[in-house]
Design a protein around this motif. Structure first.
Motif, PDB file in Angstrom:
ATOM      1  N   ILE B 152     -11.575  32.433  40.565  1.00  0.00           N
ATOM      2  CA  ILE B 152     -12.250  32.278  41.858  1.00  0.00           C
ATOM      3  C   ILE B 152     -13.641  32.894  41.788  1.00  0.00           C
ATOM      4  O   ILE B 152     -14.631  32.296  42.218  1.00  0.00           O
ATOM      5  CB  ILE B 152     -11.427  32.933  42.988  1.00  0.00           C
ATOM      6  N   LYS B 153     -13.720  34.087  41.193  1.00  0.00           N
ATOM      7  CA  LYS B 153     -15.007  34.777  41.115  1.00  0.00           C
ATOM      8  C   LYS B 153     -15.971  34.008  40.198  1.00  0.00           C
ATOM      9  O   LYS B 153     -17.146  33.865  40.514  1.00  0.00           O
ATOM     10  CB  LYS B 153     -14.798  36.202  40.596  1.00  0.00           C
ATOM     11  N   TYR B 154     -15.423  33.511  39.087  1.00  0.00           N
ATOM     12  CA  TYR B 154     -16.248  32.730  38.163  1.00  0.00           C
ATOM     13  C   TYR B 154     -16.859  31.533  38.899  1.00  0.00           C
ATOM     14  O   TYR B 154     -18.053  31.246  38.781  1.00  0.00           O
ATOM     15  CB  TYR B 154     -15.403  32.273  36.975  1.00  0.00           C
ATOM     16  N   ASN B 155     -16.034  30.840  39.665  1.00  0.00           N
ATOM     17  CA  ASN B 155     -16.517  29.655  40.374  1.00  0.00           C
ATOM     18  C   ASN B 155     -17.557  29.981  41.433  1.00  0.00           C
ATOM     19  O   ASN B 155     -18.457  29.194  41.706  1.00  0.00           O
ATOM     20  CB  ASN B 155     -15.342  28.897  40.995  1.00  0.00           C
ATOM     21  N   LYS B 156     -17.419  31.170  42.028  1.00  0.00           N
ATOM     22  CA  LYS B 156     -18.374  31.625  43.026  1.00  0.00           C
ATOM     23  C   LYS B 156     -19.749  31.795  42.375  1.00  0.00           C
ATOM     24  O   LYS B 156     -20.766  31.364  42.915  1.00  0.00           O
ATOM     25  CB  LYS B 156     -17.898  32.974  43.563  1.00  0.00           C
ATOM     26  N   ILE B 157     -19.749  32.462  41.212  1.00  0.00           N
ATOM     27  CA  ILE B 157     -21.011  32.698  40.498  1.00  0.00           C
ATOM     28  C   ILE B 157     -21.606  31.361  40.052  1.00  0.00           C
ATOM     29  O   ILE B 157     -22.797  31.122  40.177  1.00  0.00           O
ATOM     30  CB  ILE B 157     -20.784  33.606  39.272  1.00  0.00           C
ATOM     31  N   LEU B 158     -20.712  30.497  39.582  1.00  0.00           N
ATOM     32  CA  LEU B 158     -21.148  29.186  39.097  1.00  0.00           C
ATOM     33  C   LEU B 158     -21.828  28.388  40.209  1.00  0.00           C
ATOM     34  O   LEU B 158     -22.839  27.714  39.993  1.00  0.00           O
ATOM     35  CB  LEU B 158     -19.939  28.423  38.561  1.00  0.00           C
ATOM     36  N   LYS B 159     -21.265  28.491  41.412  1.00  0.00           N
ATOM     37  CA  LYS B 159     -21.813  27.762  42.551  1.00  0.00           C
ATOM     38  C   LYS B 159     -23.233  28.245  42.854  1.00  0.00           C
ATOM     39  O   LYS B 159     -24.127  27.436  43.113  1.00  0.00           O
ATOM     40  CB  LYS B 159     -20.910  27.999  43.772  1.00  0.00           C
ATOM     41  N   GLN B 160     -23.422  29.565  42.799  1.00  0.00           N
ATOM     42  CA  GLN B 160     -24.756  30.130  43.017  1.00  0.00           C
ATOM     43  C   GLN B 160     -25.722  29.621  41.950  1.00  0.00           C
ATOM     44  O   GLN B 160     -26.841  29.216  42.241  1.00  0.00           O
ATOM     45  CB  GLN B 160     -24.697  31.666  42.953  1.00  0.00           C
ATOM     46  N   LYS B 161     -25.261  29.652  40.692  1.00  0.00           N
ATOM     47  CA  LYS B 161     -26.146  29.241  39.599  1.00  0.00           C
ATOM     48  C   LYS B 161     -26.510  27.759  39.735  1.00  0.00           C
ATOM     49  O   LYS B 161     -27.660  27.375  39.562  1.00  0.00           O
ATOM     50  CB  LYS B 161     -25.470  29.496  38.253  1.00  0.00           C
TER      51      LYS B 161
END
Lengths: 200, 367
Positions: B152-161
């Motif tokens: 979930i956290k990985y996807n959150k960062i990915l969305k920002q990037k």
């Protein structure tokens, strides 16, 4: 015909209801309270609003709120001027100050980098920070942004920016709350705490 | 473990239904569009707290209703758990275990372990990498505490990037702006990749073993496709993978800015499947691909049993009708009797002895 409040009262209620945490019912209660309140108190409140808005501004150095040019912390000669603690919001300063264990200066970013919310480094109070650091005298910058994805990204971004100036950049530790039970800590917090373990 | 009973309220076409299940085989029969798959979806919802068919919560609501809940009693080796998941329109989702509220997805996922086999899984070999990543992610979220949170956290960062990269169409983005996201992505990405490699090492053995039985001695092999060869990554520590990933991401910045989307990381990795050293995706026949998918699912089942020390619950959604009779026989013979299994089918099968449920118009009747 349905009864309505006099226009001036309706107007007051309307404005009160725009305040955060105030719904229509509370707005009504506040409005009636203000009408019944002594002249001095009610008008005092009214006058305090334009006065605060006119006088309070951001400290020219750190971005904290102040009545003058500089905030009380920047003006305090007893503070250690070689350390700057970088925080997201003004209210974070009050949290740090409550700890009574920090005696350096602050710098407020007024937000974090968050592309999703359309906030990049230019929108933050970063240029002022870099100017402060280039003036010299600062030995350490403590990154006290929140432990969120955005807070972390902001800290990492600043660390890279500051490193070439040969100033020590540190990050506050994340982990088990003091007085907290291990079993109540979630996995991510525990993992963080393990990463930052110290020699005894 | 097995699900003793289930109550479904305002979920899909079920208004209110209480069903007692068999600890072993449950056959759910009925005509099309009567609610067979919805029943399985409800069971899976209790396990994953989301629809395995990729449907949003508000679309699961019964017509004209404002809330739904699914609850059931799960019998595990040493305990009995009362699970409950509810959803309110425009409101929060409520998760409870033994009447105690849980706040995070990570507190629920993994407790009621299910292995779902749906027609989508039969495309596991042929379709794009997304399905295969989902195959890995879903089982790993249930197998390892914390994996779900990491994802979930990985996807959150990915969305920002990705949002930032998209901005590069409108303005010039400095590399320094991208690096904080890359740094965080490499840290979590390395954890995800390492864990996937660990799982794969064990999954391979089970999958090859099941496939040998299904295919008469064909050799199945799995390979993790990432930014480095699997054999090399197997020798690396999480820390080393993190540093390597960060360096590769750094070199990709120009390409990513041009593409305006992130092009590398565990969210782009794939799981390659080989039959007798040939790529199954390109060379296997339809039948071989199906056998392969069955072997992978049975491997997932075996791995879950080994890791958790307890048997998961198996959900077979409309899979039977997609298989020829030979493969049906084979699948059924490989299923162990002591694993609670739910099978939906349009036909009533006489060769299976289990509890039969007839589904008609959102009502379940015990036959």
């Amino acid at each position: 015909m349905q009864y309505r409040y006099p226009e001036s009262l309706a107007n007051l209620i309307k404005y009160l209801a725009t305040l955060p945490g105030i719904g229509p019912k509370t707005a009504q209660r506040l409005a009636f309270h203000l009408l019944n309140e002594s002249e001095e108190n009610a008008l005092g409140l009214a006058r305090a609003i334009p006065e605060a808005r006119a006088k309070v501004r951001r400290c020219l150095v750190c971005g904290n709120l102040t009545d003058g040019r500089l905030c009380a912390i920047c003006e305090d000669i007893d503070r250690d001027r070689s350390v700057i603690c970088v925080v997201e919001q003004t209210r974070d300063i009050f949290a740090m100050e409550r700890s009574r264990s920090y005696n350096g200066l602050y710098h407020i970013l007024h937000g974090t980098i968050s592309p999703l919310e359309g906030r990049g480094p230019e929108q933050l109070n970063i240029a002022a920070l870099m100017n402060r650091l280039r003036e010299g005298g600062v030995k350490e910058v403590v990154m006290a942004t929140n432990s969120t994805v955005e807070g972390e990204a902001t800290a990492l971004y600043l660390a890279r920016l500051i490193k070439p100036l040969e100033i020590r950049v540190t990050r506050i530790a994340h982990g088990i709350p003091v007085g907290g039970d291990l079993e109540y800590a979630d996995e991510a917090t525990l993992a963080q705490a393990l990463c930052g373990r110290k020699e005894l | 473990m097995y699900l003793q009973n289930l109550r479904i309220n305002n979920f899909r076409n079920y208004e209110d239904q209480l069903i007692e299940f068999d600890p072993e085989l449950n056959l759910i029969c009925g005509d099309n569009a009567q609610g067979k798959s919805n029943l399985l979806e409800a069971i899976a919802y209790l396990s994953l707290t989301s629809s395995f068919r990729g449907v949003k919560d508000n679309e699961l609501l019964c017509w004209n209703k404002d809330y739904f809940f699914v609850c059931g009693e799960l019998i595990k080796k040493i305990e009995k758990l009362d699970l409950r998941v509810g959803y309110q329109r425009q409101g929060r989702k409520i998760w409870q275990i033994n009447k105690e509220a849980k706040n995070r997805l990570a507190d629920i996922v993994g407790i009621f372990h299910t292995v779902i086999f749906s027609p989508e899984d039969l495309l596991l070999v042929k379709e794009g990498p997304q399905l295969r990543r989902k195959f890995l992610n879903r089982q790993m979220s249930q197998l390892y505490d914390g994996f779900c949170q990491t994802l979930i956290k990985y996807n959150k960062i990915l969305k920002q990037k990705n949002t930032l990269l998209k901005e590069s169409r409108a303005r010039i983005i400095n590399d320094e702006e991208i690096e904080p996201w890359n740094e965080q992505l490499s840290e979590l990405g390395a954890i995800i990749i390492k864990k996937r490699l660990d799982v794969l090492t064990e999954l391979k053995v089970f999958a090859a073993e099941k496939h040998r039985i299904l295919s008469q001695e064909e050799q199945l092999d799995l390979c993790y496709e990432s930014f480095l060869p699997e054999s090399q990554m197997q020798q690396m520590t999480v820390e080393e993978i993190k540093d390597a990933l960060f360096m590769v991401l750094k070199n990709k910045i120009i390409i990513e800015k041009k593409a305006a989307v992130s092009v590398l990381g565990p969210h782009r990795d794939d799981l390659s499947i080989f039959i007798n050293q040939k790529s199954a995706r390109n060379f296997a026949s339809q039948g071989q691909q199906k056998s392969c998918a069955i072997a992978l699912k049975l491997a997932e089942l075996a791995l879950a049993e080994q890791k958790k020390g307890e048997k998961p619950v198996l959900l077979l959604d409309d899979v039977m009708s997609e298989l020829d009779s030979g493969r049906q026989e084979c699948l059924l013979s490989l299923l162990k009797r002591d694993i609670q299994t739910f099978i939906t089918d349009t036909k009533q099968r006489s060769d299976l002895s289990g509890h039969l449920f007839i589904v008609k118009g959102g009502k379940v009747l015990k036959a």
